[in-house]
Every structure is written in C-alpha cells, then in structure tokens.
Design a protein around this motif. Structure first.
Motif, PDB file in Angstrom:
ATOM      1  N   ILE A  22      -7.864   3.201   3.392  1.00  0.00           N
ATOM      2  CA  ILE A  22      -8.921   3.227   3.682  1.00  0.00           C
ATOM      3  C   ILE A  22      -9.260   2.571   4.225  1.00  0.00           C
ATOM      4  O   ILE A  22     -10.402   1.459   4.559  1.00  0.00           O
ATOM      5  N   GLN A  23      -8.000   0.824   3.665  1.00  0.00           N
ATOM      6  CA  GLN A  23      -9.215  -0.608   4.295  1.00  0.00           C
ATOM      7  C   GLN A  23      -9.028  -0.413   5.703  1.00  0.00           C
ATOM      8  O   GLN A  23     -10.338  -1.084   5.790  1.00  0.00           O
ATOM      9  N   ALA A  31       1.972   1.552  -5.305  1.00  0.00           N
ATOM     10  CA  ALA A  31       1.654   1.631  -4.275  1.00  0.00           C
ATOM     11  C   ALA A  31      -0.134   1.203  -4.237  1.00  0.00           C
ATOM     12  O   ALA A  31      -0.761   0.897  -2.647  1.00  0.00           O
ATOM     13  N   VAL A  32      -0.397   0.326  -5.256  1.00  0.00           N
ATOM     14  CA  VAL A  32      -1.707  -0.220  -5.131  1.00  0.00           C
ATOM     15  C   VAL A  32      -2.082  -1.569  -4.814  1.00  0.00           C
ATOM     16  O   VAL A  32      -1.701  -2.104  -6.114  1.00  0.00           O
ATOM     17  N   PRO A  33      -1.824  -2.148  -4.103  1.00  0.00           N
ATOM     18  CA  PRO A  33      -0.941  -3.898  -4.049  1.00  0.00           C
ATOM     19  C   PRO A  33      -2.575  -4.628  -5.021  1.00  0.00           C
ATOM     20  O   PRO A  33      -3.644  -3.447  -4.638  1.00  0.00           O
ATOM     21  N   ASP A  34      -2.512  -5.312  -5.194  1.00  0.00           N
ATOM     22  CA  ASP A  34      -3.393  -6.254  -6.190  1.00  0.00           C
ATOM     23  C   ASP A  34      -4.459  -6.589  -5.390  1.00  0.00           C
ATOM     24  O   ASP A  34      -5.901  -6.545  -5.134  1.00  0.00           O
ATOM     25  N   LEU A  71      -4.995   7.084  -6.807  1.00  0.00           N
ATOM     26  CA  LEU A  71      -4.793   5.720  -6.421  1.00  0.00           C
ATOM     27  C   LEU A  71      -6.295   5.477  -5.995  1.00  0.00           C
ATOM     28  O   LEU A  71      -6.504   4.425  -5.921  1.00  0.00           O
ATOM     29  N   LEU A  72      -7.940   6.246  -6.621  1.00  0.00           N
ATOM     30  CA  LEU A  72      -8.717   5.902  -5.370  1.00  0.00           C
ATOM     31  C   LEU A  72      -9.284   5.556  -6.416  1.00  0.00           C
ATOM     32  O   LEU A  72     -10.043   4.446  -6.829  1.00  0.00           O
ATOM     33  N   ILE A 109     -11.726  -2.520  -4.746  1.00  0.00           N
ATOM     34  CA  ILE A 109     -11.791  -2.112  -3.532  1.00  0.00           C
ATOM     35  C   ILE A 109     -12.842  -1.560  -3.036  1.00  0.00           C
ATOM     36  O   ILE A 109     -14.272  -0.777  -2.078  1.00  0.00           O
ATOM     37  N   GLY A 110     -13.146  -0.499  -4.038  1.00  0.00           N
ATOM     38  CA  GLY A 110     -13.787   0.500  -4.714  1.00  0.00           C
ATOM     39  C   GLY A 110     -14.792   0.387  -5.975  1.00  0.00           C
ATOM     40  O   GLY A 110     -15.676   1.659  -6.234  1.00  0.00           O
TER      41      GLY A 110
END
Length: 518
Positions: free
Chosen positions: A188-189, A63-66, A97-98, A71-72
C-alpha cells in the motif's frame, strides 16, 4: 466446456508493446499503454509446482511497522471476498492489517479509499465474476483517481491472470498473492507514493507468519491450522496457488483457540486444504491432527468444526478422538468427488470407491449420529454414463445430508486441462440435475428424522428471506428457522422441530430448557 472453446490466454503474454524502464536484481519496471508497473515478483507455474526441501520458518513479527500505523487514518476500505473459508480467513487478516494502519470499514464504494478483491481460482465462473467486477470498478477509478484498487488471493497466483490484468486492466494498483498477505502494508505504501501498479506475487510459499492482526465478526471464528496441499488432484489448481503443505505449530494453534474462547466465541472451524495431513511435515515431533483435536477438545469453547478432510489421510486415531464428542460436533465434510474408481484414478485422488465406503462406514459406526456432507464433480473428462451411475449409487449408499455439486471446469495449468473434455455440456447439466435430485431426496429424508426432536441451535441472525424469523445451526450443521426475539442472536437456544424441509428445518423456540435429542 468443449476443449476447443477453452480460454486462450496467449493474447495476454504479448508484451511487445511494453517498454522496460529499469531493471535490477530486486524488481523490473515496465510501461504498458502509459501505465508504469513495478514487478517485484510474479507468478511462475513451474516454481509453484515444485516442492522444495527447504525448512519453513515460523516468524513472530510485527506486520505493521510504527511508521505505517497512521497511513490510513481518516480513510476507508472495502474487501470483497470470493471462494472458500480459507479466503474468508485471509480476508479477516487483510481487514486486520488495514485497521492496524488506521483504515476504517465502509460499505459505500463512493467513500472507500482502498478496495481489494480477494479472489478464488477453483472454477472459471469465479474468475469471470472478478473480471466483471473490475469492469464496474474502472468507472469508479476514473471518477476518483486516488482510489487504490487491488487484486489478491488465488487468482493472483496464476500467470495468465496477472498478465491479463497488466495488459487489459491498467487501472489496478496492486496485485499480490496468497503467500505474501503480510506484505500488504508495504505494498500500500509503495502504491500510494510511487503511483505505479505494484505486482508482488510469490511463487514459493515462504514462511509461516504468526501474530498477524485479524478482524473477526460474529460468534464464529476461523482458525488456520495449516497451509497448502500436496495431493495434486488432476483437476485442482490449489496446490499451485496455495503451495506445499506446512503446519502451524500446535502451541500456536492452541493458544489462538484459547484466546477465542476467552473472547466468548461460540464456535470455531479449523481450516486447512487438507486438515488430515496436519503435522506430517513436522521433523522434530510426532503430532497428528487427531492429537490436535484431542487437545482442543479440552478447551472451553462450545463447538469445534474442521474443513476440509481428504479421505486418503482420515485415520483411525482421528475417528477415535471425534467419537469422544463434547465440543467436537457430529458433522464431517468428506469430499468424494466421484463414486467411480476409474474416475477417481484419473482425478489422482489416491483412493478408490471401496476405500471411501469403508471409511464412511467406520465413521458411522464410531459416531452413530454423524452427519456426512461432501463435494462431487460431474462430467469429468471421460466420465461415462456407467461411471456417473456409480456416483449416484455411492450417494445413496452413504446417504449424505448435503453436497456441493459442480460441473467440471478445466483450470489452466492442471493435468486435467489437457485431457479430452469429451462429455457434452448438455449431458453434464442433465447429470448434475439427476445428482441434485438424489441428494435432495436424502437431505429431506434426514431432515424428516428430526421431526419432533429438540435440538440445540446457535442463533446466527435473521433469516435472509424474513426478518421476523431467526436462523441458526445445529451441532450437525443443519439450518433451523424459528420465531423469537432478536436478542437471542449469538446465543444457544433449544428448538423443537415441527416442519422439516429439504434445505432447512422449521421449529418452535422452547422457553424452558430441556434435554436435547442430539
């Protein structure tokens, strides 16, 4: 609420002042009052009601690409959760996810870089709380324009709510629904780099996404076994906000429970809008909720609960499995909503009073020490005094230990919302008072039966009212207060009950283990 005082959502559908900037097959960009909004997809009540024949795919994806994993980094988040256990579980996924994106949790709004409101649509006061909270957050957003604000969850699946946010709360940065939580990193992106409000709410439920990260805290874990509901009770918005019934594969559920057992979780709760319908959507195997519970019964985890049950689908096989005991606890939440067959018919609950009482009796005979709790609505459109008395008599006959009780509140888009709401509010409040007094009487009576007994308690933490007192729950979900050292939190202890109250019971911690009475 009287019919003529219902909320008028029509004002939020006037987009005459909106300017379309660009539009293609994938999205539409508009400008309202100086704020650009990228509408990737928005809720559609008609589509939400449809139950298509298309197969639900089970996806095991990252679910979270590299490229989004940092990003956070160095940033902080807050997630506010409203509503049911399903929302609590969704928030665990959102937090997971965050944190996979590098964000860290905080409780300080001044420190937060992203704040998400995971919302509930069951009752009107839940919506009012969220819009009140947005009013407070507007000031924070003005002070810190770089703060990302998002609204997600069940409210986001309602057309009127999304349009109201776009019209009146342009400072919100993201709106997404219950079906595309896994899309959060990408949203978010987009919100960060485009500076636009991003709206992506899927009206159709899509696929089951496995392997999503979760941030669980404490010693109790939620495990989703299925999503959606196909019952369409006339008062309920859930079939629209959560989509059609679709079950996770048993091997995925069992693997998750085993993993929680390995991590040392003391208790799990299996979640579904209607857990009893689990497996009915499988086309390639014959596997029911009873089969799943029988498999989980054999996993080394001390306590297993489930919520919520629908009486229509509660079958004999499940009762037989629950009667085996072990880690399957003696507490069943069995929502009745009304004790009147006529009201149940108007609610489209698809069972009557006699069916429910017969089921409750069957459960009690198979599991003699069972504790039953329920949900009840008072003041449903057309409810007469005689029909309300039917509810009181059912409460007395079943003898619930506890009940969640509500005054009927119309939800926009449901069949009941167009029924004549002809029960005056003062009558509804008076009936709720009488109902709660009756339930409290039986709660206290049940708790009184615990006097002198020795019970097993899972210690959850300090009492909310007294930090010198510990609080925990029995297998039957009764709240117990007792004095003891803080290092007992997260462990099982034995307590002798000395002082039963209405909403909790007090007792003394036993230093030496003895056989429990439950």
């Amino acid at each position: 609420m009287a019919k003529d005082s219902k909320k008028d959502y029509s004002q939020y559908f006037d987009f005459s002042d909106a300017k379309v900037i660009s539009q293609d097959e994938f999205s539409k960009k508009i400008r309202i009052r100086g704020r650009e909004i990228n509408i990737k997809s928005e809720p559609n009540h008609r589509q939400e009601k449809q139950r298509g024949k298309e197969d639900v795919q089970v996806l095991y994806e990252n679910a979270v690409p590299d490229e989004l994993k940092n990003i956070g980094k160095g940033k902080h988040y807050i997630v506010y959760t409203y509503g049911c256990q399903m929302n609590e579980h969704d928030s665990e996924t959102i937090k997971g996810l965050l944190e996979s994106m590098g964000y860290q949790a905080t409780e300080n709004r001044k420190e937060a870089d992203i704040i998400l409101l995971n919302t509930c649509a069951i009752r009107e006061n839940a919506e009012d709380k969220v819009f009140g909270e947005l009013g407070h957050l507007k000031t924070l957003k003005l002070e810190r324009p770089g703060l990302l604000l998002g609204v997600c969850g069940c409210m986001s699946q309602e057309e009127g709510v999304v349009n109201r946010i776009m019209q009146k709360h342009g400072f919100v940065d993201m709106i997404f629904g219950t079906h595309n939580v896994h899309r959060l990193p990408h949203l978010i992106q987009e919100a960060l780099f485009s500076k636009e409000m991003v709206v992506e709410v899927w009206s159709k439920e899509g696929d089951i996404i496995e392997n999503l990260p979760k941030k669980r805290e404490g010693m109790r874990g939620w495990v989703n076994i299925m999503y959606g509901c196909d019952k369409f009770c006339t008062y309920c918005i859930v079939p629209f906000t959560r989509g059609k019934e679709r079950s996770r594969r048993p091997e995925d559920v069992i693997a998750e429970v085993r993993d929680l057992a390995r991590q040392g979780f003391k208790e799990i709760t299996l979640l579904g809008q209607n857990v009893n319908a689990y497996g009915k959507d499988f086309t390639d195997l014959n596997y029911s909720f009873g089969d799943l519970m029988d498999a989980i019964r054999q996993i080394d985890i001390p306590r297993v609960r489930f919520t919520t049950s629908h009486p229509r689908d509660f079958d004999d096989q499940l009762i037989e499995v629950l009667a085996k005991g072990g880690n399957l606890v003696e507490h069943i939440h069995l929502p009745v909503q009304s004790g009147s067959s006529e009201v149940l018919k108007r609610m489209s609950r698809k069972y009557n009073r006699e069916h429910y009482l017969k089921l409750a009796d069957k459960i009690k005979k198979a599991i003699p020490d069972v504790v039953l709790t329920t949900d009840i609505i008072v003041g449903f459109p057309g409810e007469t005094e005689e029909q309300f008395e039917d509810t009181l008599s059912l409460v007395r006959e079943v003898g619930y230990d506890f009940a969640y009780t509500f005054i009927y509140s119309p939800r926009e888009g449901t069949p009941a919302a167009v029924m004549e709401d002809n029960v005056p509010m003062e009558v509804k409040k008076e009936r709720l008072k009488r109902l709660n007094e009756t339930i409290n009487e039986y709660s206290h009576r049940s708790n009184e039966e615990q006097r002198g007994k020795i019970v097993e308690v899972l210690v959850e933490g300090e009492s909310k009212r007294n930090s010198e007192v510990l609080a925990g729950r029995t297998r039957s979900n009764k709240l117990v207060h007792f004095e003891g050292p803080k290092d007992l939190i997260g462990t099982f202890v034995q307590v002798e009950i000395t002082d039963p109250m209405t909403f909790y019971i007090r007792g003394n911690l036993l230093s030496e283990p003895v056989a429990a009475n439950q």
